[in-house]
Design an enzyme around this catalytic site. Structure first.
Site, short mmCIF file in Angstrom:
data_model
loop_
_atom_site.label_atom_id
_atom_site.label_comp_id
_atom_site.label_asym_id
_atom_site.label_seq_id
_atom_site.Cartn_x
_atom_site.Cartn_y
_atom_site.Cartn_z
N ASP B 32 1.19 -1.32 -0.53
CA ASP B 32 -0.27 0.10 -0.20
C ASP B 32 1.31 1.68 0.14
OD1 ASP B 32 -1.92 -1.23 0.17
OD2 ASP B 32 -2.96 -0.72 2.20
N LYS B 89 -7.90 0.59 -4.94
CA LYS B 89 -9.48 -0.04 -4.45
C LYS B 89 -11.01 0.99 -4.64
CE LYS B 89 -7.22 -1.50 -0.17
NZ LYS B 89 -7.55 -2.66 0.04
N GLY B 161 -5.00 -2.44 8.82
CA GLY B 161 -4.87 -1.79 9.81
C GLY B 161 -5.07 -1.74 11.00
N ARG B 173 -6.59 -20.40 6.98
CA ARG B 173 -6.72 -21.89 7.40
C ARG B 173 -7.84 -21.99 7.26
NH1 ARG B 173 -3.28 -24.05 10.25
NH2 ARG B 173 -1.86 -22.50 11.56
N GLY B 254 -3.51 -7.33 8.19
CA GLY B 254 -3.26 -7.06 9.44
C GLY B 254 -1.75 -7.78 9.45
N GLY B 275 -0.28 -3.39 4.08
CA GLY B 275 -1.14 -2.33 4.02
C GLY B 275 -0.29 -1.31 4.73
N SER B 276 -0.98 -0.89 5.55
CA SER B 276 -0.61 -0.11 6.60
C SER B 276 1.23 -0.53 7.53
CB SER B 276 -1.45 -0.02 8.10
OG SER B 276 -2.49 0.09 6.93
#
Lengths: 194, 332
Positions: B32, B89, B161, B173, B254, B275-276
């Site tokens: 990102d 996005k 995030g 999983r 995450g 991402g973050s």
């Protein structure tokens, strides 16, 4: 017993592993196809495939792994056959326009990355290939083109006037992805170089 | 002799090209970024693509409100700054944002739960587009529906995030476990599963039409319930046969450390989205490189240990239980 190595640091590796294996079976060649991720994986390999993917990413990781230097040595020592598709084609070229890729520099040609544009300009079409008796259905994904060739490098596939496939000694460069279809004529050409 | 062929007969936007594009991303890290400078850092670190955003998920989460498609000018700046593919996005179901992104020329669209959903009933009919899509999922049912709708890549939703990998692990999983379970099912049981997975469309259509639906009712655009069920049955049979999704399957939501990324790869991901995790850390450049290395060498503990050294602080993490909004619950 032939051992084909597929550079497996990033890109459509499993497609290449599968199509190389199928091509060997089709042509009755006994051998194995191995994934080359680390330097030690490359020993004992008779021929190499460099897959499609992001040429910037693949070349960076290959360099850090020491694979670039080792492959150049294998070229000097034994002139091992190498086939590169799309990103692999860029990595094989002596010159790549737009600087980002520091490749193997083994083929006398200059390539231009993303030559047709972005993903929306990706396309499928038939191309004529020297020595094939019918056109090859080629898949071009954010594909490069071979802008210029010199020395003993020769064009084997063209799209209108643009070079999309070339052979230089025992190296094959294709700007499209034969591993995404089940036509193994390029694999045969490659296997015959061993 | 070769026959005359029409060389100008080029076919664009086919399933093969969309899925093929996604395959080229395998074994890679998609990062990102919110501006040209960050995009350059990502490219230099070895990212296979960047996701162009106005705000990273951590900021979307903390600022609240309605999150929409990024300003096309911003996306264009990022497209101009790098040579690797650029993704962007759009909101779930917002096919006009998707049309705009396609017109802009982004290489892949993420129909994402990180943005506020625009349609309470339907995801986008992605087959109508030439640009490939990636969609999130929490389980095999969501994955199969998105694939049926035309997604060329699937990713876990995780919990974006948060810098907390637990939800991405949960979703991976569950998807992998369900694929494993398919191998034990006969055609009859598989057909029942196809019916179950198709119910989501039936439910939406019932709410919209205000009546019971039957096999001949269009329940998603022009597609009839029975036809969708048969096609989903077909996708399930393919998954059972090839023992994986028929499209590329990434991890997202995450991932904050090199070890997180390698964990997702060891669980069977084809690649990862971060991402973050990168630009909310104290040293994005180092962390970006380390995560790329960790994905390339996901099964080599020495490398993971080495690249994890001295890369600064990871983004601050959030406990899932403490969240007011769970982004993963968007979409169905």
């Amino acid at each position: 017993m032939v051992r084909i190595g597929v550079i497996s640091v990033q890109g459509d590796v499993s497609e290449h592993l599968i199509s190389a294996k199928r091509a060997m079976e089709d042509f009755g060649i006994v051998g194995e196809v191995v994934a080359v991720r680390r330097l030690r994986d490359i020993e004992g390999v008779d021929a190499l495939i460099i897959p499609g993917g992001e040429s910037t990413t693949i070349s960076r990781i290959m360099k850090r792994e020491g694979l670039m230097d080792r492959i150049r040595e294998l070229h000097e020592e034994r002139d091992i056959p190498i086939m590169g598709t799309c990103a692999g084609c860029i990595i094989l070229a002596k010159e790549a326009r737009d600087g980002e890729v520091d490749g193997l520099k083994l083929m006398d040609m200059r390539v231009r990355r993303n030559a047709f544009g972005r993903q929306r300009e990706s396309f499928e079409t038939s191309v004529e290939v020297e020595g094939f008796d019918s056109p090859f259905h080629a898949v071009f994904i954010r594909a490069p083109i071979i802008e210029a060739i010199w020395g003993r490098c020769r064009a084997i596939a063209k799209l209108n006037d643009r070079i999309v496939g070339a052979v230089d000694g025992r190296k094959i460069a294709l700007t499209f992805h034969p591993e995404l279809t089940s036509d193994y004529r390029f694999h045969r050409m490659f296997l015959e170089m061993i | 002799m070769p026959k005359e062929i029409e060389l100008d007969k080029l076919r664009y936007g086919t399933e093969l090209l969309k899925r093929g594009f996604a395959k080229m991303q395998k074994g890679g890290v998609i990062m990102d970024v919110t501006n040209a400078e960050q995009a350059g850092i990502a490219e230099d670190a070895g990212a296979v693509a960047v996701m162009a955003l106005e705000k990273v998920p951590a900021d979307i989460r903390s600022q609240g409100g309605v999150a929409r498609m990024a300003d096309p000018k911003k996306i264009q700046e990022i497209m101009d700054a790098v040579t690797i593919p650029v993704m962007a996005k759009c909101r779930i179901g917002h096919f006009v944002e998707a049309q705009a992104l396609e017109a802009l020329g982004v290489d892949m669209i993420d129909e994402s739960e990180v943005l506020t959903p625009a349609d309470p009933f339907y995801h986008i009919d992605k087959r109508k587009f030439k640009v490939p899509f990636v969609c999130g999922c929490r389980n095999l049912g969501e994955a199969v529906r998105r694939i049926w709708e035309g997604a060329a890549m699937i990713r876990t939703k995780g919990e974006a995030g948060t810098g907390n990998v637990v939800e991405a692990v949960r979703h991976m999983r569950i998807v992998m476990g369900s694929i494993e379970h398919l191998s034990r099912l006969g055609d009859d049981e598989l057909y029942i599963l196809a019916e179950e997975y198709t119910q989501s469309y039936a439910k939406s259509a019932q709410q919209i039409l205000g009546r019971e639906i039957d096999g001949n009712t269009p329940v998603f655009g022009e597609y009839l319930y029975d036809d969708i069920k048969e096609e989903i049955f077909g996708i399930l049979k393919e998954i059972r046969q090839i023992k994986r999704l028929p499209v590329v399957n990434f991890a997202a939501g995450g991932i904050a450390t090199p070890a997180d990324a390698a964990l997702m790869m060891q669980l069977g991901s084809d690649g990862v989205f971060v991402g973050s995790g990168i630009f909310k850390s104290s040293d994005p450049e180092k962390r970006a490189r380390a995560i790329v290395e960790a994905v390339a060498h996901f099964d080599e503990p020495e490398v993971i240990a080495e690249v994890s050294k001295d890369i600064g602080e990871a983004m601050p993490g959030l406990e899932i239980k403490s969240l007011e909004v769970k982004l993963q619950e968007r979409g169905w």
